[in-house]
Design a protein around this motif. Structure first.
Motif, short mmCIF file in Angstrom:
data_model
loop_
_atom_site.label_atom_id
_atom_site.label_comp_id
_atom_site.label_asym_id
_atom_site.label_seq_id
_atom_site.Cartn_x
_atom_site.Cartn_y
_atom_site.Cartn_z
N SER A 356 0.85 -1.19 0.10
CA SER A 356 0.05 0.20 -0.01
C SER A 356 1.00 1.45 -0.03
N SER A 363 -2.38 -0.53 -5.89
CA SER A 363 -1.92 -1.58 -5.03
C SER A 363 -0.96 -2.47 -5.45
N ASP A 394 7.87 -4.77 6.87
CA ASP A 394 6.64 -4.84 7.14
C ASP A 394 5.72 -3.46 7.49
N MET A 395 4.54 -3.78 7.53
CA MET A 395 3.57 -2.75 7.84
C MET A 395 3.83 -2.15 9.47
N GLU A 397 3.61 -0.73 13.24
CA GLU A 397 2.70 -1.54 14.22
C GLU A 397 1.30 -0.52 14.39
N TYR A 399 -0.56 -0.16 11.88
CA TYR A 399 -1.19 0.16 10.49
C TYR A 399 -1.71 -1.12 9.84
N LYS A 400 -2.79 -1.28 9.19
CA LYS A 400 -3.13 -2.32 8.27
C LYS A 400 -2.73 -1.88 6.99
N HIS A 401 -2.75 -0.63 6.54
CA HIS A 401 -2.41 -0.23 5.17
C HIS A 401 -2.11 1.40 5.02
N SER A 403 -2.43 5.12 3.53
CA SER A 403 -3.57 5.85 2.92
C SER A 403 -3.24 7.14 2.58
N GLU A 459 -2.27 -13.88 3.11
CA GLU A 459 -3.44 -14.09 4.16
C GLU A 459 -4.18 -15.51 4.02
#
Length: 500
Positions: A356, A363, A394-395, A397, A399-401, A403, A459
């Motif tokens: 992201s 994407s 990695d993302m 901590e 954060y899901k993505h 934006s 996932e």
């Protein structure tokens, strides 16, 4: 005026103009006016420092002579202003005579306006926009540098409007890549698809800290080189460079893929190349013929990688953002390009980036490839690469993505910084997948040049039996129907309507 209100004020004015159809046209309209305003400020400096300075712009078309409003009622406005801009200003600037002897700082006026457009139809509103832009005091050091933040806002809005067909590279990422390649006074950097100049700006910001003498300042000013195919981002890039005190920006309005790569000489090469080349596009046969047959691909990103390899100076450094497709691609051209990268360059690091990074514009998952035009110490016979390290970022901590409202920040690159000088192989404790791993050049060759290593874990998806799927569907549909019925009932109650 307060800089924070700049873009907002112009947006509110332009919304009332029938000629402006959407954000893309609004921002393009701002761009040419902003260029002339910035150029006029630079001309003030040139006139002060040079006794014989002559403007390349016709006197009646200079910003100071038609755009400024002295408050005496004499400023052009309404139909007179529209007539001047449409029938005098634009034709004059588009037809300026440029020869090989024309200085770069003059030639950029013609190239900037070659395909520029004037969209506004209301001369009164046009006067209001011009007045807002003219209130910027770019001769003031603090305000000029603070305007950089407003310029960033314009660039982000341009990307959101989708007008350039390119992805805005987060400033945190361009700054990080420049930090890793570590610019030095006297070096020259290139971006062969420079867009609005993000990498060049980050380079200048880092290099400016090293300027100590007049000679250093001269080297700073001549250190950048860019090429941009599209007119609109080119215009913004040139303005960006002028704002960063590059009086004669070496930024070309051209296509980097239209020259035979075998014809490049040492004079065409650079110490550092920083790029996020366009990807996803396909090139026609007349473009592909400029490349050796084994490296000739129809995919734009592949061809830019070839250009980079042919234009990176000996001992030079490169940092390039490329999509996942380059890493795992197995067509003949991609394999040949990757083999050339391992055998003739030192591909020392690949950083896997979260998918992201460029949200919400795309994407597509991307990566940073760091390589040098050197032979690594201890490299095996037939290779310049000794080993390639992979690191998965990695993302952060929480954060899901990423934006628009939660973009990537410089701090999010800190894990790479911490790992960079103390490299160790790391595996995920749960899945066992590698987060960081080192491969020799021969190991990568044995993997058929598959550089898709240390990838992000997928996932897990629950695979349900057909009966369970149907049951789940009916439950979700029933819940949605109930929600819609409740909202309709609420609306009926407010309106005093009883349909039943």
């Amino acid at each position: 005026m307060a800089l924070t209100n700049f873009v907002k004020s112009i947006r509110n004015i332009m919304r009332n103009d029938a000629g402006i159809n959407g954000d893309a046209q609004r921002i393009e309209q701002i761009a040419w006016m902003l260029f002339l305003k910035v150029y006029d400020e630079k001309e003030n400096d040139w006139e002060f420092n040079e006794d014989d300075y002559q403007s390349f712009i016709p006197e009646n078309c200079r910003w100071r002579n038609w755009a400024k409003d002295e408050g005496d009622g004499e400023a052009l406005t309404a139909d007179k202003l529209l007539d001047f801009v449409n029938n005098t200003l634009f034709p004059a600037l588009k037809s300026l005579k440029v020869t090989p002897a024309t200085p770069m700082r003059s030639a950029i006026v013609r190239t900037t306006f070659e395909d520029a457009n004037q969209y506004m139809k209301d001369g009164v509103l046009l006067r209001q926009v011009i007045n807002v832009i003219d209130q910027l005091d770019l001769s003031n050091y603090e305000e000029s540098h603070a305007f950089g933040e407003i310029y960033e806002t314009i660039l982000k809005e341009m990307q959101s409007a989708g007008s350039a067909g390119e992805f805005y590279t987060p400033r945190a990422l361009t700054d990080f890549m420049v930090e890793i390649v570590s610019p030095k006074i006297g070096e020259h950097v290139a971006d062969f698809a420079c867009g609005t100049g993000g990498f060049l700006t980050s380079w200048l910001k880092a290099l400016d800290k090293q300027v100590k003498t007049a000679e250093d300042r001269e080297a700073y000013a001549s250190s950048i080189y860019g090429i941009e195919k599209k007119q609109f981002p080119y215009m913004l890039c040139v303005t960006n460079m002028l704002l960063h005190d590059i009086d004669s920006p070496r930024v070309m309005h051209d296509n980097s893929l239209t020259k035979d790569v075998l014809n490049y000489t040492d004079d065409d090469k650079f110490d550092v190349i920083l790029m996020n080349p366009p990807y996803g596009g396909n090139e026609k046969q007349d473009i592909k013929r400029h490349f050796p047959s084994d490296l000739s691909s129809s995919e734009t990103a592949d061809l830019f990688m070839v250009v980079i390899m042919y234009r990176l100076r000996e001992h030079g450094r490169a940092a390039v953002i490329l999509p996942d497709g380059f890493l795992f691609g197995s067509d003949n051209a991609k394999l040949a390009i990757k083999e050339k990268l391992l055998r003739e360059f030192n591909l020392h690091t690949i950083i896997r980036l979260p998918g992201s990074i460029f949200a919400p514009y795309t994407s597509i998952a991307t990566n940073i490839l760091f390589f040098d035009n050197d032979k690594a110490e201890g490299a095996a016979e037939g290779f310049c690469t000794k080993e390639t390290w992979f690191y998965r970022l990695d993302m952060p901590e929480g954060y899901k993505h990423f934006s628009k409202t939660k973009p990537m920040q410089s701090a999010h690159c800190q894990p790479i910084r911490d790992w960079w000088n103390h490299r160790t192989e790391m595996a995920d404790e749960v899945s066992g997948d590698y987060k960081s791993r080192c491969f020799s050049a021969q190991e990568l060759m044995d993997l058929q040049c598959n550089l898709d290593q240390c990838k992000f874990p997928k996932e897990e998806e629950d695979v349900l039996r057909p009966a369970e799927l149907l049951k789940q569907y009916h439950e979700q549909r029933s819940a949605l129907d109930a929600k819609i019925d409740a909202q309709l009932a609420e609306i009926e109650s407010i309106l005093g309507i009883n349909i039943n």
